[in-house]
Design a protein around this motif. Structure first.
Motif, PDB file in Angstrom:
ATOM      1  N   UNK A  92      34.808  34.798  23.351  1.00  0.00           N
ATOM      2  CA  UNK A  92      35.968  34.269  24.053  1.00  0.00           C
ATOM      3  C   UNK A  92      35.592  33.049  24.875  1.00  0.00           C
ATOM      4  N   UNK A  93      36.592  32.303  25.241  1.00  0.00           N
ATOM      5  CA  UNK A  93      36.338  31.046  25.937  1.00  0.00           C
ATOM      6  C   UNK A  93      36.523  31.147  27.449  1.00  0.00           C
ATOM      7  N   UNK A  94      36.932  32.324  27.986  1.00  0.00           N
ATOM      8  CA  UNK A  94      37.187  32.441  29.423  1.00  0.00           C
ATOM      9  C   UNK A  94      35.868  32.678  30.164  1.00  0.00           C
ATOM     10  N   UNK A  95      35.541  31.787  31.068  1.00  0.00           N
ATOM     11  CA  UNK A  95      34.289  31.901  31.836  1.00  0.00           C
ATOM     12  C   UNK A  95      34.545  32.015  33.339  1.00  0.00           C
ATOM     13  N   UNK A  96      35.738  32.479  33.714  1.00  0.00           N
ATOM     14  CA  UNK A  96      36.095  32.564  35.135  1.00  0.00           C
ATOM     15  C   UNK A  96      35.159  33.507  35.880  1.00  0.00           C
ATOM     16  N   UNK A  97      34.620  33.045  36.971  1.00  0.00           N
ATOM     17  CA  UNK A  97      33.735  33.855  37.814  1.00  0.00           C
ATOM     18  C   UNK A  97      34.398  34.046  39.180  1.00  0.00           C
ATOM     19  N   UNK A  98      34.555  35.299  39.649  1.00  0.00           N
ATOM     20  CA  UNK A  98      35.213  35.515  40.938  1.00  0.00           C
ATOM     21  C   UNK A  98      34.364  35.007  42.093  1.00  0.00           C
ATOM     22  N   UNK A  99      35.032  34.591  43.151  1.00  0.00           N
ATOM     23  CA  UNK A  99      34.361  34.162  44.362  1.00  0.00           C
ATOM     24  C   UNK A  99      34.779  35.048  45.533  1.00  0.00           C
TER      25      UNK A  99
END
Length: 324
Positions: A92-99
């Motif tokens: 998948x292309x989603x690379x969101x990392x929580x902050x």
């Protein structure tokens, strides 16, 4: 004078007041101290009647933590990770990392210094030191309770934060969502109880299990008159058993007299999980320094406490704006 009083008193006990001369009657007068009043002393064993000061028991519904330094800090976990479709041989292309962020609540000094004379401490039939300690403790409690609701300069009360209209999807973190009551300084004239359901509807399911109403007595008086349209029964549910709180639409009520009075644009009714939303921080309990040297012959009782408070979870509580 004493001999005359004794003789008149003896004759009064034997024969009543019918045979007493006017002079003897005067001798027996309680209303005049020299004429016998000194022999009649009042009984001072009656109960002490105290004036009741209403307050807001916020400590009972908020989170409280004692610390060993001057501030409490915690983490704000407001972000989320990403998610998306992938394939057997395709990532998948989603690379969101929580902050994460950080919240901080400092503690502030509260103090007072009542004083009394050493002679009063020695000679009074009442324990003056214990009486002063009780009065100071009661005042400190009411002072901090008001700050937990309305404080803005140091301790931050939940009613002092910015608010924003909330349709149920939430508002910007740092603000508290509200629903309007339908009338200025009052509930709507038609179906006023509907706004109570609207307010409940703003709170996420996760917080409802521990949610409650927080408001003052004057608002409760109005709400207690709301009736169902079908049965004409009151929606208020009084607590009929010891230890069971009164309820409104299935949720308990905390009477907090420090919440704002009904007025145009007032925030007089609150709902939500206050244990999740509001954090109280204590550095220590009350501490008293007994000083009988610096202001002789007075004895001063320098009493201090260090505490703080603030909202840490802005989505756990909501409020009603009394406007149309």
């Amino acid at each position: 004078g004493y001999d005359e009083y004794k003789a008149a008193h003896s004759r009064y006990l034997r024969k009543g007041d019918r045979l007493l001369s006017p002079e003897e009657m005067k001798t027996l007068s309680v209303g005049s101290d020299p004429d016998g009043g000194y022999f009649v002393t009042p009984d001072t064993g009656g109960r002490i009647v105290k004036k009741v000061y209403e307050t807001s028991p916020i400590r009972q519904i908020a989170s409280v933590q004692t610390i060993s330094t001057d501030a409490l800090e915690g983490i704000e976990d407001l972000g989320e990770a990403g998610a998306g479709y992938a394939g057997e041989q395709a990532q998948g292309s989603d690379t969101t990392t929580p902050q994460v962020g950080k919240w901080r609540i400092p503690v502030y000094w509260i103090d007072t210094e009542p004083k009394t004379t050493q002679q009063l401490l020695d000679d009074s039939v009442v324990d003056i030191e214990a009486w002063l300690a009780d009065k100071v403790g009661n005042k400190f409690g009411r002072f901090e309770n008001n700050e937990f609701v309305n404080g803005a300069a140091k301790i931050r009360g939940f009613a002092s934060y910015p608010t924003a209209a909330d349709s149920g999807s939430g508002v910007t973190w740092g603000s508290i969502g509200y629903v309007k009551s339908g009338a200025s300084a009052d509930f709507a004239a038609s179906t006023p109880a509907d706004k109570l359901f609207d307010l409940i509807g703003l709170v996420k399911q996760e917080y409802l299990a521990n949610s409650r109403w927080v408001t003052r007595r004057s608002v409760i008086t109005k709400v207690r008159k709301f009736k169902e349209s079908t049965t004409n029964g009151y929606i208020w549910q009084p607590g009929l058993q010891a230890g069971v709180p009164e309820q409104l639409l299935g949720y308990p009520i905390t009477r907090a007299e420090d919440t704002p009075a009904l007025a145009a644009d007032s925030l007089s009714l609150w709902f939500g999980d206050f244990a999740a939303a509001y954090q109280i921080v204590d550095r220590q309990g009350m501490r008293t320094l007994r000083d009988n040297l610096t202001s002789k012959p007075y004895v001063k009782f320098y009493t201090t406490k260090r505490t703080g408070g603030g909202v840490v979870n802005f989505e756990a509580i909501k409020t009603m704006l009394f406007n149309s």
